[in-house]
Design an enzyme around this catalytic site. Structure first.
Site, PDB file in Angstrom:
ATOM      1  N   ASP A  43      41.289  -4.150   5.219  1.00 19.88           N
ATOM      2  CA  ASP A  43      42.347  -4.561   4.281  1.00 19.88           C
ATOM      3  C   ASP A  43      43.760  -4.625   4.863  1.00 19.88           C
ATOM      4  O   ASP A  43      44.157  -3.750   5.633  1.00 19.88           O
ATOM      5  CB  ASP A  43      42.445  -3.585   3.103  1.00 19.88           C
ATOM      6  CG  ASP A  43      41.103  -3.249   2.502  1.00 19.88           C
ATOM      7  OD1 ASP A  43      40.107  -3.858   2.871  1.00 19.88           O
ATOM      8  OD2 ASP A  43      41.093  -2.328   1.673  1.00 19.88           O
ATOM      9  N   GLN A  59      43.981  -1.615   7.701  1.00 19.23           N
ATOM     10  CA  GLN A  59      42.906  -0.639   7.835  1.00 19.23           C
ATOM     11  C   GLN A  59      42.255  -0.851   9.198  1.00 19.23           C
ATOM     12  O   GLN A  59      41.831  -1.962   9.527  1.00 19.23           O
ATOM     13  CB  GLN A  59      41.866  -0.863   6.721  1.00 19.23           C
ATOM     14  CG  GLN A  59      42.306  -0.407   5.356  1.00 19.23           C
ATOM     15  CD  GLN A  59      42.334   1.095   5.259  1.00 19.23           C
ATOM     16  OE1 GLN A  59      41.313   1.735   5.129  1.00 19.23           O
ATOM     17  NE2 GLN A  59      43.523   1.686   5.337  1.00 19.23           N
ATOM     18  N   ASP A 162      43.516   3.055  -3.389  1.00 18.67           N
ATOM     19  CA  ASP A 162      44.296   1.847  -3.085  1.00 18.67           C
ATOM     20  C   ASP A 162      45.546   1.695  -3.965  1.00 18.67           C
ATOM     21  O   ASP A 162      45.708   0.685  -4.674  1.00 18.67           O
ATOM     22  CB  ASP A 162      43.414   0.581  -3.184  1.00 18.67           C
ATOM     23  CG  ASP A 162      42.087   0.735  -2.467  1.00 18.67           C
ATOM     24  OD1 ASP A 162      42.031   1.519  -1.506  1.00 18.67           O
ATOM     25  OD2 ASP A 162      41.105   0.073  -2.867  1.00 18.67           O
TER      26      ASP A 162
HETATM   27  C1  FRU Z   1      38.345  -2.325   0.476  1.00 22.11           C
HETATM   28  C2  FRU Z   1      38.254  -0.836   0.766  1.00 22.11           C
HETATM   29  C3  FRU Z   1      39.263  -0.049  -0.033  1.00 22.11           C
HETATM   30  C4  FRU Z   1      39.433   1.192   0.799  1.00 22.11           C
HETATM   31  C5  FRU Z   1      39.359   0.632   2.207  1.00 22.11           C
HETATM   32  C6  FRU Z   1      38.727   1.551   3.203  1.00 22.11           C
HETATM   33  O1  FRU Z   1      37.862  -3.106   1.501  1.00 22.11           O
HETATM   34  O2  FRU Z   1      36.951  -0.370   0.529  1.00 22.11           O
HETATM   35  O3  FRU Z   1      38.884   0.216  -1.364  1.00 22.11           O
HETATM   36  O4  FRU Z   1      40.659   1.819   0.573  1.00 22.11           O
HETATM   37  O5  FRU Z   1      38.586  -0.556   2.115  1.00 22.11           O
HETATM   38  O6  FRU Z   1      38.846   1.022   4.485  1.00 22.11           O
END
Ligand code: FRU
Length: 482
Positions: A43, A59, A162
């Site tokens: 993300d 991420q 999130d």
């Molecule tokens: C979405 C997600 C989010 C979480 C993140 C973990 O792709 O699953 O909900 O914060 O990725 O990497």
């Protein structure tokens, strides 16, 4: 800084150094999309323009091309075109985030940047805990975790994450993606006067809250913002069943348009609309910039969808970000247009005026390659099915009889199966196609519909050709992108 934090950072930098050349040697390495230096990117996080500079965090698992204890990697840009990679912003080094500094957002307040993210914690039995954490940065380069500012309210399971934070009137608001105890997805609203103490206002959308009876078991990455006088809620629901040409991917990303009454905490909204019609698009995040534009970047990937089969993993990396897109509300629908600045990528261009297409696929000089933009306008006149063949791997097809637009590609899982995605149009007017070494983004009718996907054609295949089932005249423009 605690030892573990230093240790994790050094290990991540070692990984980047170790595989730098391997990543660089990948012919599928993207030319103008944000991608990880090594490992897995998912993300977009903390997207903000701070003191004139755009910051985009992501991420990141630097150690594997799989999901794991995420870091926040960090890019910045002055123009949304050229991105500079920075030191790691956040490492999963504390008791409240030891299994991942999960997704979150950024806000500026009194000249300081604040990040909010979800601390993901799992115990030996895989029981999950979720903490919302605040981070402070004076300069947008050094980040100090201030600790947990919000714990899990009793109404939700630990699938609670999130945080997206914004200011409205004199208060700050936070929306969180949640699963309530009955295992249905929700977007939950919180309010604060100081960014540190958050009051639970309750769910604003989800099963049994508004118009949805049942709409998936979990909502990830919510984002709520004003767009041309409406409150748009973007989220990524999990657990929707495919229905006709809709919800064809494993997980969706889309939005509802409505009005949030901040006093009564009531959000009246319309139906869910998918943001993208292609194969890989998830967990988008928006920010508003100094020019007042609402800009969105999405993850050009999808979780759990045979991520192990992407050919880039041989080269130790996986996934990328979409191009930044400016959002507009047109007749109640969110339109997405590649930001104006992307024209800076254009190198040499060609224009083939009013060329005739027919049954036999034709190529046009200068309309070829693996890093280019193609533009077709005034397509309203088309009465026969038209196809654009891309690198002997993907096709764009529009059929004016049933008004269906299709993207197909060869599956990256077996290299054989042809997969298709569709959208319905009232009319095709224009197409703007961005091709990168291993991605495609198609903007239809100035962003009315978008198809985003990874494509993995043979590296040597650079041909692009056009055909129509009857005679059609079109004008084709194309630019090499650098
Ligand atoms: C979405 C997600 C989010 C979480 C993140 C973990 O792709 O699953 O909900 O914060 O990725 O990497």
């Amino acid at each position: 800084m605690p030892d573990l934090d230093q240790q994790l950072r050094s290990q991540a930098y070692e990984e980047v150094e170790k595989y730098k050349k391997v990543v660089q040697a990948d012919p599928y390495r993207l030319a103008y999309h944000v991608m990880p230096p090594v490992g897995l990117l998912n993300d977009p996080n903390g997207f903000i323009q701070f003191k004139g500079v755009y910051h985009l965090f992501y991420q990141w698992n630097p150690f594997k091309t799989e999901h794991g204890a995420k870091f926040w990697g960090h890019y910045s840009s002055k123009d949304l075109v050229n991105w500079e990679h920075h030191d790691i912003a956040l490492a999963p080094s504390d008791w409240f985030d030891k299994n991942g500094c999960y997704s979150g957002s950024a806000i500026e307040h009194d000249g300081t940047m604040y990040l909010f993210y979800t601390g993901n914690v799992k115990d030996e039995n895989n029981n999950r805990e979720s903490y919302q954490v605040m981070v402070e940065s004076k300069d947008g380069q050094h980040f100090e975790k201030k600790g947990v500012v919000l714990r899990l309210p009793k109404e939700y399971t630990p699938h609670f994450r999130d945080p997206k934070v914004w200011k409205h009137g004199e208060y700050f608001y936070m929306v969180i993606g949640a699963q309530s105890k009955d295992e249905t997805g929700k977007a939950v609203l919180f309010r604060s006067s100081n960014l540190e103490n958050w009051e639970h206002l309750g769910p604003i959308a989800g099963a049994h809250v508004g118009i949805f009876e049942d709409f998936g078991y979990m909502w990830e990455c919510p984002d709520l913002f004003d767009l041309d006088g409406q409150d748009v809620l973007v989220f990524s629901p999990q657990g929707l069943e495919p229905s006709g040409i809709y919800y064809q991917n494993l997980y969706q990303a889309g939005y509802v348009v409505g009005k949030l009454d901040y006093d009564s905490v009531e959000y009246k909204h319309g139906e869910f609309i998918e943001l993208d019609r292609g194969f890989e698009f998830y967990a988008p995040q928006t920010t508003v910039d100094d020019k007042g534009r609402r800009i969105m970047i999405g993850w050009l990937g999808l979780p759990e969808e045979r991520e192990d089969a992407h050919p880039t993993i041989e080269h130790k990396w996986i996934h990328a970000m979409t191009l930044p897109r400016e959002l507009k509300l047109v007749d109640g629908k969110v339109y997405q247009l590649p930001v104006e600045e992307l024209k800076e990528l254009r190198g040499e261009g060609v224009k083939h005026e009013a060329v005739e297409l027919g049954n036999k696929a034709q190529a046009f000089k200068g309309v070829e390659g693996d890093v280019l933009e193609i533009n077709l306008e005034t397509l309203e006149t088309i009465t026969n099915a038209m196809t654009i063949h891309i690198r002997n791997h993907a096709n764009l097809v529009y059929n004016p009889t049933d008004k269906l637009f299709k993207l197909d590609r060869i599956s990256y899982v077996d290299g054989e199966t042809v997969e298709e995605r569709f959208c319905h149009l009232h009319q095709l007017k224009s197409l703007r196609i961005f091709i990168d070494t291993s991605s495609i983004e198609v903007f239809i009718n100035e962003g009315e519909e978008v198809f985003t996907a990874r494509i993995y054609p043979d590296v040597e295949e650079k041909g692009i050709s056009f055909a129509a089932e009857g005679t059609e005249k079109v004008t084709i423009e194309a630019w090499e992108l650098r």
